[in-house]
Design a protein around this motif. Structure first.
Motif, PDB file in Angstrom:
ATOM      1  N   PHE A 292       0.835  -1.210   0.000  1.00  9.55           N
ATOM      2  CA  PHE A 292       0.000   0.000   0.000  1.00  9.55           C
ATOM      3  C   PHE A 292       0.863   1.251   0.000  1.00  9.55           C
ATOM      4  CE2 PHE A 292      -1.347   3.293   3.074  1.00  9.55           C
ATOM      5  CZ  PHE A 292      -2.291   3.950   2.284  1.00  9.55           C
ATOM      6  N   ARG A 293       1.843   1.310   0.864  1.00  8.19           N
ATOM      7  CA  ARG A 293       2.658   2.526   0.978  1.00  8.19           C
ATOM      8  C   ARG A 293       3.461   2.769  -0.299  1.00  8.19           C
ATOM      9  NH1 ARG A 293       2.105   5.315   5.795  1.00  8.19           N
ATOM     10  NH2 ARG A 293       1.283   4.027   7.481  1.00  8.19           N
ATOM     11  N   ALA A 294       3.928   1.721  -0.924  1.00 11.73           N
ATOM     12  CA  ALA A 294       4.670   1.884  -2.180  1.00 11.73           C
ATOM     13  C   ALA A 294       3.782   2.408  -3.295  1.00 11.73           C
ATOM     14  CB  ALA A 294       5.285   0.541  -2.580  1.00 11.73           C
ATOM     15  N   ALA A 295       2.485   2.132  -3.204  1.00 16.97           N
ATOM     16  CA  ALA A 295       1.565   2.509  -4.277  1.00 16.97           C
ATOM     17  C   ALA A 295       0.845   3.831  -4.026  1.00 16.97           C
ATOM     18  CB  ALA A 295       0.525   1.402  -4.471  1.00 16.97           C
ATOM     19  N   ILE A 296       1.195   4.543  -2.967  1.00 14.40           N
ATOM     20  CA  ILE A 296       0.468   5.774  -2.632  1.00 14.40           C
ATOM     21  C   ILE A 296       0.436   6.788  -3.787  1.00 14.40           C
ATOM     22  CG2 ILE A 296       0.604   7.872  -1.202  1.00 14.40           C
ATOM     23  CD1 ILE A 296       1.060   6.088   1.216  1.00 14.40           C
ATOM     24  N   PRO A 297       1.519   7.022  -4.504  1.00 17.68           N
ATOM     25  CA  PRO A 297       1.418   7.994  -5.612  1.00 17.68           C
ATOM     26  C   PRO A 297       0.337   7.631  -6.632  1.00 17.68           C
ATOM     27  CG  PRO A 297       3.716   7.578  -5.102  1.00 17.68           C
ATOM     28  CD  PRO A 297       2.928   6.581  -4.304  1.00 17.68           C
ATOM     29  N   SER A 298       0.260   6.372  -7.025  1.00 19.15           N
ATOM     30  CA  SER A 298      -0.774   5.976  -7.991  1.00 19.15           C
ATOM     31  C   SER A 298      -2.151   5.922  -7.345  1.00 19.15           C
ATOM     32  CB  SER A 298      -0.427   4.624  -8.615  1.00 19.15           C
ATOM     33  OG  SER A 298      -0.267   3.628  -7.622  1.00 19.15           O
ATOM     34  N   LEU A 299      -2.217   5.576  -6.060  1.00 18.30           N
ATOM     35  CA  LEU A 299      -3.507   5.548  -5.361  1.00 18.30           C
ATOM     36  C   LEU A 299      -4.108   6.943  -5.237  1.00 18.30           C
ATOM     37  CD1 LEU A 299      -2.681   2.983  -2.526  1.00 18.30           C
ATOM     38  CD2 LEU A 299      -4.411   2.691  -4.309  1.00 18.30           C
ATOM     39  N   ARG A 300      -3.285   7.962  -5.102  1.00 13.70           N
ATOM     40  CA  ARG A 300      -3.793   9.334  -5.034  1.00 13.70           C
ATOM     41  C   ARG A 300      -4.554   9.685  -6.301  1.00 13.70           C
ATOM     42  NH1 ARG A 300       0.394  13.774  -3.867  1.00 13.70           N
ATOM     43  NH2 ARG A 300      -1.573  14.939  -3.589  1.00 13.70           N
ATOM     44  N   VAL A 301      -4.036   9.221  -7.436  1.00 13.08           N
ATOM     45  CA  VAL A 301      -4.678   9.511  -8.720  1.00 13.08           C
ATOM     46  C   VAL A 301      -5.953   8.686  -8.875  1.00 13.08           C
ATOM     47  CG1 VAL A 301      -4.427   9.421 -11.228  1.00 13.08           C
ATOM     48  CG2 VAL A 301      -2.489  10.120  -9.781  1.00 13.08           C
ATOM     49  N   ARG A 302      -5.864   7.412  -8.543  1.00  9.49           N
ATOM     50  CA  ARG A 302      -6.987   6.504  -8.787  1.00  9.49           C
ATOM     51  C   ARG A 302      -8.110   6.661  -7.764  1.00  9.49           C
ATOM     52  NH1 ARG A 302      -6.779  -0.103  -9.669  1.00  9.49           N
ATOM     53  NH2 ARG A 302      -9.046  -0.407  -9.677  1.00  9.49           N
ATOM     54  N   CYS A 303      -7.755   6.839  -6.495  1.00 16.58           N
ATOM     55  CA  CYS A 303      -8.763   6.807  -5.429  1.00 16.58           C
ATOM     56  C   CYS A 303      -8.985   8.149  -4.730  1.00 16.58           C
ATOM     57  CB  CYS A 303      -8.372   5.777  -4.378  1.00 16.58           C
ATOM     58  SG  CYS A 303      -8.127   4.116  -5.014  1.00 16.58           S
ATOM     59  N   GLY A 304      -8.032   9.067  -4.847  1.00 21.85           N
ATOM     60  CA  GLY A 304      -8.154  10.353  -4.177  1.00 21.85           C
ATOM     61  C   GLY A 304      -7.402  10.383  -2.862  1.00 21.85           C
ATOM     62  N   ASP A 305      -7.032  11.579  -2.449  1.00 21.41           N
ATOM     63  CA  ASP A 305      -6.213  11.731  -1.246  1.00 21.41           C
ATOM     64  C   ASP A 305      -6.932  11.265   0.017  1.00 21.41           C
ATOM     65  OD1 ASP A 305      -4.141  12.726  -2.721  1.00 21.41           O
ATOM     66  OD2 ASP A 305      -4.557  14.830  -2.278  1.00 21.41           O
ATOM     67  N   ARG A 306      -8.246  11.545   0.112  1.00 18.12           N
ATOM     68  CA  ARG A 306      -8.951  11.162   1.337  1.00 18.12           C
ATOM     69  C   ARG A 306      -8.965   9.649   1.515  1.00 18.12           C
ATOM     70  NH1 ARG A 306     -15.140  12.826   2.775  1.00 18.12           N
ATOM     71  NH2 ARG A 306     -15.557  11.234   1.183  1.00 18.12           N
ATOM     72  N   ALA A 307      -9.144   8.929   0.430  1.00 25.23           N
ATOM     73  CA  ALA A 307      -9.123   7.465   0.514  1.00 25.23           C
ATOM     74  C   ALA A 307      -7.760   6.969   0.990  1.00 25.23           C
ATOM     75  CB  ALA A 307      -9.467   6.857  -0.839  1.00 25.23           C
TER      76      ALA A 307
END
Length: 433
Positions: A292-307
């Motif tokens: 999860f932590r390694a994927a945070i940059p892509s997760l911000r784009v896909r899911c949003g910062d609040r998620a």
């Protein structure tokens, strides 16, 4: 065997004071014991007034306590860990077998409900009612092979409404203990009773709740639960005597309403689920934190910062819930308080469940937390309680600051808004059998 008259005589004589003190006088004062004694006597008197005492050769007293979430805020629905505990507010019942095929329960202030044991299938018209919970508990007990028979009960409750103390779980556990005593020969253990209560609430009442509420009420004391497999959670009673901590538990009603918050609660589950879906998983429990932590940059784009922030909260609060239980078992209450405070900060900053985005002008919980932190002056611990967005906060307050804390909170929120509770060592129980 106790008749109503005999039980009243024993209560008045102080025969059962030790039992009552263990449940209701956890502050060690005579005044608390006197109140508990009078409340128990009043329940017996009310039972005799509502029902015909001559028809009941033996009566007994039963308790189903409220529960408080201590650690693991919004972690259970991601199959994580929680820490919860029973409190010294409860539903207290005087009950006796009635020799009929019907359960009759008169709750103080409400009409008597009747549930026929000849038909225990769910009834649509009973959904969201107490009758549904009674029928569901009875149905599951019958399904487990126990021969049912009817009973009469008078119930009084001091579990605070809308406080997050789960009056529904207290009621389910209360009914489960009555049936266990009269029909099951005491064969059901607290975990089984909790699962029966959850079944009644899910299938008969119509609320898809988890198992934390029922476990906290039924098992008693501090209870650590691992929901890796929600159908068979791992439950451990944490050995710690809160009466020796030098702190009291306060539940503070901020006066804000839980109404219209369904979307706020759903968004937490949806956003955490969206992060898990990025890894082709349904729940964050199944996603390694390092991935999860390694994927945070892509997760911000896909899911949003609040998620992303809410997922951070899940991982950290899931870990804290375990650490809180471990600290209590070591007797390290100072470390426990640090973890509670950290959980509260994470709920506010990462989980973001202290106010609703639909009504930003209503921020009663952040205001109450700010006032409470000032009153505590760096001592104790304070956090949002339960689901959040509105409702109540929780504080562990040093005994020498308790009156000042209560006075300060009630000056802000109103008289009677700060409730001083205790984690009681017993869950649902036969008080006097």
């Amino acid at each position: 065997m106790n008749s109503c008259a005999k039980l009243l005589q024993e209560l008045t004589a102080g025969t059962h004071d030790e039992v009552l003190a263990a449940l209701y006088a956890l502050d060690g004062t005579q005044a608390s014991l006197d109140r508990a004694q009078e409340r128990a006597a009043q329940v017996v008197r009310s039972f005799a007034e509502i029902f015909t005492p001559e028809e009941h050769a033996s009566v007994a007293l039963f308790s189903g306590p409220g529960r408080t979430e201590i650690g693991g805020n919004h972690t259970d629905h991601q199959h994580g860990h929680v820490l919860c505990g029973s409190v010294d507010l409860d539903m207290l019942a005087c009950a006796a077998p009635n020799g009929k095929e019907v359960i009759r329960i008169h709750s103080q202030g409400y009409p008597t409900l009747e549930v026929e044991l000849s038909s225990l299938l769910p009834r649509e018209r009973e959904r969201n009612t107490s009758a549904a919970l009674v029928r569901g508990v009875a149905a599951k007990a019958a399904e487990l092979g126990y021969p049912l028979s009817g009973f009469d009960a008078y119930v009084t409750s001091n579990v605070l409404s809308g406080s997050g103390l789960s009056s529904s779980a207290a009621y389910e556990v209360l009914v489960g203990n009555i049936l266990n005593h009269f029909c099951c020969g005491g064969a059901l253990d607290p975990i089984q009773i909790a699962k029966i209560g959850q079944y009644a609430e899910n299938v008969y009442f119509g609320k898809p709740c988890g198992l934390m509420d029922q476990m906290g009420s039924s098992v008693g004391g501090a209870v650590a639960i691992d929901f890796a497999d929600p159908s068979a959670p791992l439950v451990k009673k944490v050995k710690y005597d809160f009466t020796r901590s030098g702190h009291a538990l306060c539940i503070v009603d901020t006066g804000s309403s839980h109404g219209d918050l369904t979307d706020d609660y759903a968004d937490i589950t949806r956003e955490m689920g969206a992060v898990a879906a990025h890894f082709n998983k349904r729940f964050l429990r199944d996603v390694p934190e390092a991935d999860f932590r390694a994927a945070i940059p892509s997760l911000r784009v896909r899911c949003g910062d609040r998620a992303v922030l809410r997922a951070i909260h899940y991982y950290e609060d899931d870990r804290r819930a375990v650490q809180e239980g471990e600290a209590l078992e070591r007797g390290d209450f100072a470390r426990f308080l640090e973890l509670v405070n950290a959980s509260g900060l994470s709920s506010a900053v990462h989980l973001q469940n202290t106010w609703s985005i639909s009504d930003p002008s209503q921020q009663a919980i952040p205001l109450a937390l700010a006032a409470g932190q000032e009153l505590l002056e760096g001592t104790g611990a304070i956090r949002v309680h339960g689901g959040g967005f509105a409702g109540t906060i929780q504080a562990f307050v040093p005994n020498d600051r308790l009156e000042a804390f209560r006075s300060g909170m009630e000056a802000l929120l109103g008289r009677g808004k700060c409730h001083i509770l205790h984690i009681r060592p017993q869950g649902g129980t036969v008080v006097i059998g």
